[in-house]
Write a protein that holds these residues in place. Sequence first.
Motif, mmCIF file in Angstrom:
data_model
loop_
_atom_site.group_PDB
_atom_site.id
_atom_site.type_symbol
_atom_site.label_atom_id
_atom_site.label_comp_id
_atom_site.label_asym_id
_atom_site.label_seq_id
_atom_site.Cartn_x
_atom_site.Cartn_y
_atom_site.Cartn_z
ATOM 1 N N PHE A 7 52.351 -11.533 26.880
ATOM 2 C CA PHE A 7 52.948 -10.482 26.866
ATOM 3 C C PHE A 7 54.409 -10.683 27.456
ATOM 4 C CE2 PHE A 7 51.873 -12.886 30.845
ATOM 5 C CZ PHE A 7 52.632 -12.339 32.040
ATOM 6 N N THR A 8 55.114 -9.351 27.222
ATOM 7 C CA THR A 8 56.294 -9.027 27.281
ATOM 8 C C THR A 8 56.488 -8.038 28.307
ATOM 9 O OG1 THR A 8 56.501 -6.899 26.515
ATOM 10 C CG2 THR A 8 57.121 -8.572 25.452
ATOM 11 N N VAL A 9 57.850 -8.158 29.974
ATOM 12 C CA VAL A 9 58.642 -8.106 30.446
ATOM 13 C C VAL A 9 59.566 -7.704 30.785
ATOM 14 C CG1 VAL A 9 58.378 -8.452 33.006
ATOM 15 C CG2 VAL A 9 56.599 -9.919 31.899
ATOM 16 N N ALA A 10 59.714 -6.427 31.320
ATOM 17 C CA ALA A 10 61.092 -5.671 30.918
ATOM 18 C C ALA A 10 62.447 -6.096 31.731
ATOM 19 C CB ALA A 10 60.494 -4.590 31.147
ATOM 20 N N PHE A 11 62.387 -7.436 32.190
ATOM 21 C CA PHE A 11 62.923 -8.362 32.519
ATOM 22 C C PHE A 11 63.565 -9.306 31.772
ATOM 23 C CE2 PHE A 11 61.179 -5.407 35.675
ATOM 24 C CZ PHE A 11 62.619 -4.264 37.115
ATOM 25 N N PRO A 12 65.403 -9.541 32.645
ATOM 26 C CA PRO A 12 65.892 -11.052 31.977
ATOM 27 C C PRO A 12 64.264 -12.008 31.659
ATOM 28 C CG PRO A 12 67.340 -9.709 32.964
ATOM 29 C CD PRO A 12 65.618 -9.313 33.968
ATOM 30 N N ALA A 13 63.961 -12.911 31.573
ATOM 31 C CA ALA A 13 63.642 -14.273 31.432
ATOM 32 C C ALA A 13 63.745 -15.255 31.921
ATOM 33 C CB ALA A 13 63.911 -15.434 29.718
ATOM 34 N N GLU A 14 65.492 -15.716 32.607
ATOM 35 C CA GLU A 14 65.817 -16.574 33.741
ATOM 36 C C GLU A 14 65.163 -15.965 35.390
ATOM 37 O OE1 GLU A 14 69.378 -14.340 32.789
ATOM 38 O OE2 GLU A 14 68.007 -14.730 31.702
ATOM 39 N N ASP A 15 65.089 -14.400 35.723
ATOM 40 C CA ASP A 15 64.912 -13.820 36.650
ATOM 41 C C ASP A 15 63.040 -14.107 37.100
ATOM 42 O OD1 ASP A 15 66.701 -13.097 36.790
ATOM 43 O OD2 ASP A 15 66.264 -10.807 36.749
ATOM 44 N N ASP A 18 63.332 -25.784 29.784
ATOM 45 C CA ASP A 18 62.097 -24.633 29.174
ATOM 46 C C ASP A 18 61.928 -23.667 29.284
ATOM 47 O OD1 ASP A 18 63.044 -26.738 26.921
ATOM 48 O OD2 ASP A 18 61.275 -27.883 27.027
ATOM 49 N N ARG A 19 62.162 -23.548 30.713
ATOM 50 C CA ARG A 19 61.406 -22.329 31.608
ATOM 51 C C ARG A 19 59.941 -22.392 30.842
ATOM 52 N NH1 ARG A 19 65.295 -18.670 28.773
ATOM 53 N NH2 ARG A 19 67.737 -18.137 29.758
ATOM 54 N N TYR A 28 52.727 -22.597 31.233
ATOM 55 C CA TYR A 28 53.096 -20.918 30.444
ATOM 56 C C TYR A 28 54.400 -21.451 30.002
ATOM 57 C CZ TYR A 28 55.055 -21.288 35.679
ATOM 58 O OH TYR A 28 55.999 -21.960 36.807
ATOM 59 N N ARG A 29 55.085 -20.425 29.040
ATOM 60 C CA ARG A 29 56.389 -20.637 29.051
ATOM 61 C C ARG A 29 57.400 -19.469 28.765
ATOM 62 N NH1 ARG A 29 59.299 -23.149 23.658
ATOM 63 N NH2 ARG A 29 61.181 -23.335 24.329
ATOM 64 N N VAL A 30 58.762 -18.621 29.568
ATOM 65 C CA VAL A 30 59.523 -17.551 29.630
ATOM 66 C C VAL A 30 60.346 -17.921 28.037
ATOM 67 C CG1 VAL A 30 60.770 -15.642 31.117
ATOM 68 C CG2 VAL A 30 58.218 -17.288 31.764
ATOM 69 N N ILE A 31 60.359 -17.174 27.520
ATOM 70 C CA ILE A 31 61.523 -17.153 26.761
ATOM 71 C C ILE A 31 61.943 -15.706 26.035
ATOM 72 C CG2 ILE A 31 59.894 -18.605 25.133
ATOM 73 C CD1 ILE A 31 59.146 -16.324 23.690
ATOM 74 N N ASP A 32 62.798 -15.534 25.751
ATOM 75 C CA ASP A 32 63.812 -14.546 25.472
ATOM 76 C C ASP A 32 63.269 -13.362 24.630
ATOM 77 O OD1 ASP A 32 66.042 -14.692 27.662
ATOM 78 O OD2 ASP A 32 66.938 -16.303 26.658
ATOM 79 N N ASP A 33 62.512 -12.379 24.482
ATOM 80 C CA ASP A 33 63.070 -11.322 23.625
ATOM 81 C C ASP A 33 63.847 -10.972 23.005
ATOM 82 O OD1 ASP A 33 59.959 -9.868 22.804
ATOM 83 O OD2 ASP A 33 61.996 -8.192 23.040
ATOM 84 N N ILE A 78 64.939 -8.378 27.423
ATOM 85 C CA ILE A 78 63.230 -8.197 27.536
ATOM 86 C C ILE A 78 62.863 -9.539 27.908
ATOM 87 C CG2 ILE A 78 60.808 -7.548 26.468
ATOM 88 C CD1 ILE A 78 62.564 -4.993 28.088
ATOM 89 N N SER A 79 61.551 -9.978 28.275
ATOM 90 C CA SER A 79 61.796 -11.207 27.926
ATOM 91 C C SER A 79 60.027 -11.648 27.808
ATOM 92 C CB SER A 79 61.649 -12.450 29.575
ATOM 93 O OG SER A 79 60.765 -11.878 30.308
ATOM 94 N N GLU A 80 59.786 -12.922 26.982
ATOM 95 C CA GLU A 80 57.800 -12.844 26.644
ATOM 96 C C GLU A 80 57.566 -14.231 27.189
ATOM 97 O OE1 GLU A 80 55.250 -13.181 22.654
ATOM 98 O OE2 GLU A 80 57.178 -13.799 22.243
ATOM 99 N N VAL A 81 55.964 -13.568 27.678
ATOM 100 C CA VAL A 81 55.112 -14.604 28.722
ATOM 101 C C VAL A 81 54.382 -15.168 28.077
ATOM 102 C CG1 VAL A 81 53.640 -15.377 30.252
ATOM 103 C CG2 VAL A 81 56.294 -13.627 30.483
ATOM 104 N N VAL A 82 54.281 -16.646 27.453
ATOM 105 C CA VAL A 82 53.421 -17.179 26.625
ATOM 106 C C VAL A 82 52.702 -17.786 26.968
ATOM 107 C CG1 VAL A 82 52.654 -18.424 24.067
ATOM 108 C CG2 VAL A 82 54.791 -17.383 24.902
#
Length: 404
Positions: free
Chosen positions: A222-230, A286-287, A308-313, A318-322
């Motif tokens: 799923f994607t989240v409308a916030f930067p990956a580091e946040d 690796d977040r 889980y892994r949080v990567i830059d979209d 936008i960030s993607e969570v796998v």
Amino acid sequence: MNAPVRTPAAVTALDLTVNGRAVSRAVKPRTHLADFLREDLNLTGTHLGCEHGVCGACTVLLDGEPARSCLTFAAVCSGASVTTIEGLDDDELTAELRAAFTREHALQCGFCTPGMLVAARDLALRLPEPDERRIRVGLAGNLCRCTGYLGIVRAIQSVIAERRGRGVAPAAGERPLGSVGAHVGSERAAISRAADRTAAERSSPAVAVSEFVPAHTFEQRFTVAFPAEDVFALFGDVRAVADCLPGAFVEATPSPERIEGGIRVKLGPIAAAFRGAASVSRDEADRAGRILGAGADGRSGAQGEIRYRVIDDATPGISEVVLTVGYTLKGPLAQFGRPGLVRDVAGRLTADFARNLEDRLAGRDVPEDRGSQSSGLNPLRLVTGLLFGRLSSWLRRVRSRSSR
């Protein structure tokens, strides 16, 4: 012809205290306590229902603790103190409970009531406050086929509230447990309980499943409308994450690498809480992270792993969570653990979780019906939503074909 010689059945001398009166009898070794109370002592307030220790109608007090008399051999109770429902006639707390049961219409046929009152008395003595969830858990071993439990729970709640309002404190300290007739308050029993607690701590779920191999595994994104580091930083706050997951709760964080809590599940009037512990690890570079744990509700158990892994979209900000989810279910719960069903339900649960994450990151309050403060995770609602979703999709396909 000589008649066969019959060997008399072996008997055991039994000396115990029943309702404050010394009793001495000779009993057969396999005589159950419930049969001894009913047939030898005519104490028929102790009812026999399932005779498998399931329904709780036969509950009595043994050395002050509720116990199933249908499963307990009378012979092993020698030296113990037994209190049946008849022995509670003049008990002040039981009198309060009887009045509350009448007031709240907490009985109908009355067959379960003697055992229910014994269990209710124990709860009223121990619970610090009239917590409905803890009362329902405490009554899980007492079945009622008539009332639906609502009146029973309200009756116990009212007695606990009244007693605490009068300044009557709950029973102090941990309730002593031990085998029937073992005089559990003794020094020897205290040493044994301390050893049991130490062994339990060494075999906690978070450690026991360190080499866990899941029976089923699936992936969610799923994607989240916030930067990956946040997003990754929020994942480091386990209480904040639990607030975003419907039904989840955290009871303790003994260390940054270990959490204790669970998830509440509600199906109509039935509520349960799966409690356990989990180990948490994170890879800042690796977040990425891993949550590995196990829990149970008394009959069913679950072991699970979330990586889980949080990567830059591709889109800035936008960030993607796998998520990679692995699980193994045991007990009655396993019948609902078909991979396809779990994957679909998890998809809808993940959608709520993603929305809650965005609300949390934006500083908005998580809606009560979507957060952990709700009455609990409702699989029935999720599955119903799935069925309606699939039906709507099927109808759209039918309309599309008919319009061609």
